[in-house]
Design an enzyme around this catalytic site. Structure first.
Site, PDB file in Angstrom:
ATOM      1  N   TYR A  58     -12.896  22.294  24.422  1.00 13.68           N
ATOM      2  CA  TYR A  58     -11.452  22.472  24.251  1.00 13.68           C
ATOM      3  C   TYR A  58     -10.669  22.327  25.553  1.00 13.68           C
ATOM      4  CZ  TYR A  58     -12.802  24.525  19.755  1.00 13.68           C
ATOM      5  OH  TYR A  58     -13.326  24.728  18.506  1.00 13.68           O
ATOM      6  N   HIS A  64      -3.944  22.226  22.729  1.00 13.10           N
ATOM      7  CA  HIS A  64      -3.845  23.648  22.399  1.00 13.10           C
ATOM      8  C   HIS A  64      -4.190  24.536  23.600  1.00 13.10           C
ATOM      9  CE1 HIS A  64      -2.556  25.651  18.893  1.00 13.10           C
ATOM     10  NE2 HIS A  64      -3.695  25.939  18.323  1.00 13.10           N
ATOM     11  N   ASN A 112      -6.216  31.850  17.355  1.00  5.95           N
ATOM     12  CA  ASN A 112      -5.624  32.561  16.222  1.00  5.95           C
ATOM     13  C   ASN A 112      -5.781  34.075  16.287  1.00  5.95           C
ATOM     14  OD1 ASN A 112      -5.083  29.973  15.405  1.00  5.95           O
ATOM     15  ND2 ASN A 112      -6.381  30.015  13.600  1.00  5.95           N
ATOM     16  N   ASN A 164       0.116  29.777  15.597  1.00  9.70           N
ATOM     17  CA  ASN A 164      -0.745  30.865  15.126  1.00  9.70           C
ATOM     18  C   ASN A 164      -1.088  31.885  16.201  1.00  9.70           C
ATOM     19  OD1 ASN A 164      -0.844  29.999  12.447  1.00  9.70           O
ATOM     20  ND2 ASN A 164      -2.552  28.612  12.854  1.00  9.70           N
TER      21      ASN A 164
END
Length: 195
Positions: free
Chosen positions: A18, A23, A69, A115
């Protein structure tokens, strides 16, 4: 503890897969801050934490390890553990509703469909905390939002990242030392307007 303390939470997802995804803009900013200040993160409960002391004020830089989240778990825990209230919390995150390179600082507000912000608001039971959103654009087909935010930045975007991170870091420091209004005036302009 000398002076005032601030909790600066950069949102993202843990794991090398990631690292350069849209994000993870919050993580990228805090990594740039730590590198520029020659400080390092240590693994703590619910996240990696680094502390930067500037003019007698302490900035606790938090990268939650709870995944995006569930970011609120980490922020609720550290707000409870540190002598810091929501008034001295700054959350840095990506925003698909803003074009790439656009920054938007607000003293409070809605989660805007993010989120991570939604979970923070639910768990600390307030929307009254500063948030700095970093535009990543919305170049995706209908239903492709997840793939887009978990996709990697382009080479062009990576080349612009250091300047963006620098602007965000300056904005956070302005917020702490000069107040939210002045910080918003310096941060909330498009990259093209800065040149």
């Amino acid at each position: 503890m000398a002076g005032e303390s601030y909790l600066v939470a950069g949102l993202g997802n843990i794991g090398p897969e990631y690292a350069l995804t849209r994000h993870n803009m919050g993580f990228m900013v805090l990594d740039a801050w730590a590198q520029a200040s020659n400080i390092s993160f240590t693994s703590r409960r619910y996240g990696d934490l680094a502390v930067d002391t500037i003019k007698g004020r302490e900035f606790y830089l938090l990268k939650p390890s709870t995944y995006m989240n569930l970011s609120g778990k980490a922020i609720r825990y550290w707000l409870g553990k540190l002598p810091i209230t929501e008034a001295r919390l700054m959350v840095i995150c990506d925003d698909i509703n803003l074009p790439w390179g656009t920054l938007r600082l607000r003293p409070s507000g809605s989660d805007g469909g993010h989120n991570g912000l939604k979970n923070i608001e639910e768990l600390i039971e307030t929307r009254d905390f500063a948030r700095l959103r970093m535009g990543v654009g919305h170049d995706f087909y209908e239903g492709g939002q997840v793939d887009f935010v978990l996709g990697e930045l382009s080479e062009q975007q990576r080349s612009e990242l250091p300047e963006l991170c620098s602007r965000v870091i300056s904005g956070v420091k302005d917020w702490a030392f000069a107040g939210i209004e002045r910080a918003m005036n310096s941060v909330n302009v498009k990259i093209s307007e800065k040149k």
